[in-house]
Design a protein around this motif. Structure first.
Motif, PDB file in Angstrom:
ATOM      1  N   VAL A  86       0.963  -1.063   0.027  1.00  0.00           N
ATOM      2  CA  VAL A  86       0.072  -0.068  -0.149  1.00  0.00           C
ATOM      3  C   VAL A  86       0.994   1.159  -0.035  1.00  0.00           C
ATOM      4  N   HIS A  87       0.852   2.076  -1.053  1.00  0.00           N
ATOM      5  CA  HIS A  87       1.578   3.081  -1.126  1.00  0.00           C
ATOM      6  C   HIS A  87       0.932   4.393  -0.231  1.00  0.00           C
ATOM      7  N   TRP A  88       1.879   5.169   0.518  1.00  0.00           N
ATOM      8  CA  TRP A  88       1.609   6.368   1.343  1.00  0.00           C
ATOM      9  C   TRP A  88       2.363   7.264   1.139  1.00  0.00           C
ATOM     10  N   LYS A  89       2.101   8.744   1.349  1.00  0.00           N
ATOM     11  CA  LYS A  89       2.893   9.756   0.990  1.00  0.00           C
ATOM     12  C   LYS A  89       2.599  10.689   2.337  1.00  0.00           C
ATOM     13  N   SER A  90       3.593  10.913   3.055  1.00  0.00           N
ATOM     14  CA  SER A  90       3.428  11.781   4.338  1.00  0.00           C
ATOM     15  C   SER A  90       3.240  13.303   3.966  1.00  0.00           C
ATOM     16  N   ASP A  91       2.938  14.004   5.029  1.00  0.00           N
ATOM     17  CA  ASP A  91       2.641  15.339   4.919  1.00  0.00           C
ATOM     18  C   ASP A  91       4.012  16.008   4.464  1.00  0.00           C
ATOM     19  N   ASP A  92       5.006  15.723   5.015  1.00  0.00           N
ATOM     20  CA  ASP A  92       6.351  16.024   4.570  1.00  0.00           C
ATOM     21  C   ASP A  92       6.849  15.791   3.161  1.00  0.00           C
ATOM     22  N   GLY A  93       6.118  14.760   2.518  1.00  0.00           N
ATOM     23  CA  GLY A  93       6.331  14.777   1.102  1.00  0.00           C
ATOM     24  C   GLY A  93       7.234  13.442   1.015  1.00  0.00           C
ATOM     25  N   SER A  94       7.618  12.469   1.957  1.00  0.00           N
ATOM     26  CA  SER A  94       8.192  11.219   1.895  1.00  0.00           C
ATOM     27  C   SER A  94       7.194   9.970   1.368  1.00  0.00           C
ATOM     28  N   GLU A  95       7.730   9.313   0.343  1.00  0.00           N
ATOM     29  CA  GLU A  95       6.721   8.480  -0.254  1.00  0.00           C
ATOM     30  C   GLU A  95       7.167   6.976   0.436  1.00  0.00           C
ATOM     31  N   TYR A  96       6.111   6.281   1.119  1.00  0.00           N
ATOM     32  CA  TYR A  96       6.524   5.035   1.531  1.00  0.00           C
ATOM     33  C   TYR A  96       5.565   3.768   0.929  1.00  0.00           C
ATOM     34  N   LYS A  97       6.059   2.652   1.236  1.00  0.00           N
ATOM     35  CA  LYS A  97       5.251   1.502   1.008  1.00  0.00           C
ATOM     36  C   LYS A  97       5.009   0.700   2.300  1.00  0.00           C
ATOM     37  N   ILE A  98       3.861   0.203   2.390  1.00  0.00           N
ATOM     38  CA  ILE A  98       3.709  -0.470   3.554  1.00  0.00           C
ATOM     39  C   ILE A  98       3.313  -1.968   3.117  1.00  0.00           C
ATOM     40  N   GLN A  99       4.037  -2.699   3.802  1.00  0.00           N
ATOM     41  CA  GLN A  99       4.247  -4.260   3.152  1.00  0.00           C
ATOM     42  C   GLN A  99       3.880  -4.946   4.456  1.00  0.00           C
ATOM     43  N   VAL A 100       3.320  -6.410   4.221  1.00  0.00           N
ATOM     44  CA  VAL A 100       3.346  -7.521   5.248  1.00  0.00           C
ATOM     45  C   VAL A 100       4.571  -8.181   5.341  1.00  0.00           C
ATOM     46  N   ASN A 101       5.389  -8.220   6.516  1.00  0.00           N
ATOM     47  CA  ASN A 101       6.467  -8.701   6.832  1.00  0.00           C
ATOM     48  C   ASN A 101       6.284 -10.188   6.645  1.00  0.00           C
ATOM     49  N   PRO A 102       6.994 -10.696   5.627  1.00  0.00           N
ATOM     50  CA  PRO A 102       6.756 -12.216   5.439  1.00  0.00           C
ATOM     51  C   PRO A 102       7.579 -13.235   6.532  1.00  0.00           C
ATOM     52  N   TYR A 103       8.359 -12.584   7.431  1.00  0.00           N
ATOM     53  CA  TYR A 103       8.967 -13.426   8.267  1.00  0.00           C
ATOM     54  C   TYR A 103       8.672 -12.830   9.792  1.00  0.00           C
ATOM     55  N   PRO A 104       7.552 -13.047  10.039  1.00  0.00           N
ATOM     56  CA  PRO A 104       7.103 -12.230  11.378  1.00  0.00           C
ATOM     57  C   PRO A 104       7.560 -12.655  12.425  1.00  0.00           C
ATOM     58  N   ILE A 105       7.293 -11.775  13.312  1.00  0.00           N
ATOM     59  CA  ILE A 105       7.676 -11.891  15.144  1.00  0.00           C
ATOM     60  C   ILE A 105       6.167 -11.743  15.841  1.00  0.00           C
ATOM     61  N   PHE A 106       5.280 -11.001  14.887  1.00  0.00           N
ATOM     62  CA  PHE A 106       4.066 -10.523  15.571  1.00  0.00           C
ATOM     63  C   PHE A 106       2.987 -11.161  14.721  1.00  0.00           C
ATOM     64  N   ARG A 107       1.840 -11.413  15.421  1.00  0.00           N
ATOM     65  CA  ARG A 107       0.757 -12.052  14.359  1.00  0.00           C
ATOM     66  C   ARG A 107       0.100 -10.912  13.560  1.00  0.00           C
ATOM     67  N   ARG A 108       0.439  -9.528  13.602  1.00  0.00           N
ATOM     68  CA  ARG A 108       0.332  -8.725  12.773  1.00  0.00           C
ATOM     69  C   ARG A 108       1.585  -7.829  12.615  1.00  0.00           C
ATOM     70  N   HIS A 109       2.258  -7.916  11.324  1.00  0.00           N
ATOM     71  CA  HIS A 109       3.827  -7.602  11.438  1.00  0.00           C
ATOM     72  C   HIS A 109       3.786  -6.774   9.983  1.00  0.00           C
ATOM     73  N   LEU A 110       3.964  -5.437  10.104  1.00  0.00           N
ATOM     74  CA  LEU A 110       4.223  -4.668   8.909  1.00  0.00           C
ATOM     75  C   LEU A 110       5.507  -4.151   8.770  1.00  0.00           C
ATOM     76  N   THR A 111       6.317  -3.927   7.337  1.00  0.00           N
ATOM     77  CA  THR A 111       7.271  -3.054   7.495  1.00  0.00           C
ATOM     78  C   THR A 111       7.025  -1.918   6.503  1.00  0.00           C
ATOM     79  N   ILE A 112       7.370  -0.925   6.891  1.00  0.00           N
ATOM     80  CA  ILE A 112       7.004   0.325   6.129  1.00  0.00           C
ATOM     81  C   ILE A 112       8.317   1.116   5.590  1.00  0.00           C
TER      82      ILE A 112
END
Ligand SMILES: [Zn+2]
Length: 310
Positions: A86-112
């Motif tokens: 999921v792509h997201w741009k911060s108010d300061d103009g930085s562009e990020y991608k939000i992804q599911v971490n394929p090697y989790p240590i949490f039941r819900r684990h994202l890498t941004i």
């Protein structure tokens, strides 16, 4: 009406990846079966997790040479075709991608991660904005030399607040006289009872000077950080560090394969080897926190520097 909030987009991404990407499905299922054990450091709950899949991260060579030599796993070109974002741009103009971490240590684990390959750095305003847009999540930052497995590519991680014991613990302990409360209605605490030195700040404004003054006082120290947003308040925690891994890091006799980062400082110790999972004690955890965190004297210096700018 279609719910197009970032939170909803992330929720859909997680569901889709769990359903469609076998590696993710298998690794999250394996995590459900992982052995866990709970120990206490005074009033602090610590969860030990036996997670063999994480050997790649815990034992990673993070020297500058090794980092330069390997393909960066956060850059698009090196990611598996199944890995969506999921792509997201911060108010300061930085562009990020939000992804599911394929090697989790949490039941819900994202890498941004930043869409561009740029060195690891804590963009606090972006971190706070993410925390606000992802209710229920805690955003984690690992600085270079203290847990960042890709110190050359700016990234955060995220999980649910209830997965990190320290989040609820700090919220609950807020009125405890064992923590120093300073500066009137600006709430800031310094606490090192467990050897885990931390600075906990609560703020109501994203541009609150307290956070920036504290960053200034930390003056380039290595650190991990956590940020979450709840009931219109940002909760921000700094863990100032002096070292990445303990003296006894390794696989030899009497050694432990541990690489403490924001997760471990938040109360979840990830242990790829069974013997470490079985042998870690509250005393050892406490000694690791002490060895890797700055000491009380240095904490006092930060405090003084903070007071000076106020
Ligand atoms: Zn990269």
């Amino acid at each position: 009406m279609i719910d197009n909030t970032l939170s909803h987009q992330v929720q859909s991404l997680v569901e889709r990846q769990l359903c469609e990407w076998p590696l993710v499905r298998d690794n999250y299922a394996a995590l459900e079966r992982a052995e866990v054990r709970e120990i206490w450091l005074g009033e602090s709950r610590i969860i030990l997790q036996h997670n063999p899949e994480r050997i790649r991260s815990t034992a990673a060579d993070v020297s500058d040479e090794a980092i330069q030599a390997r393909p960066c796993f956060l850059c698009d070109a090196n990611q598996p075709v199944e890995q969506e974002a999921v792509h997201w741009k911060s108010d300061d103009g930085s562009e990020y991608k939000i992804q599911v971490n394929p090697y989790p240590i949490f039941r819900r684990h994202l890498t941004i991660s930043l869409t561009e390959h740029k060195p690891q750095k804590c963009l606090k305003r972006d971190m706070m904005q993410l925390a606000q847009l992802l209710p229920g999540y805690v955003i984690m930052f690992n600085g270079k030399g203290c847990g960042a497995s890709a110190p050359d590519h700016l990234h955060f991680q995220a999980t649910m607040q209830q997965e990190l014991p320290l989040c609820t613990e700090l919220e609950d302990r807020a009125d405890n006289s064992g923590l120093d409360t300073c500066y009137g209605d600006r709430n800031l605490w310094i606490d090192g009872d467990t050897g885990r030195q931390l600075i906990y700040i609560r703020i109501r404004l994203i541009d609150s000077a307290i956070l920036y003054d504290m960053s200034h006082a930390l003056n380039g120290l290595m650190r991990n950080a956590l940020c979450w947003f709840k009931d219109d308040v940002w909760h921000y925690v700094f863990f100032p560090r002096t070292k990445g891994r303990p003296q006894c890091y390794g696989t030899g006799e009497g050694c432990f394969l541990v690489s403490p980062a924001a997760a471990e400082y938040g109360g979840v110790w990830v242990l790829p080897r069974k013997q470490d999972f079985e042998h870690l004690t509250p005393e050892l955890i406490c000694s690791f926190y002490k060895e890797l965190s700055i000491n009380s004297l240095e904490m006092g210096h930060i405090y003084d520097a903070y007071v000076r700018v106020n």
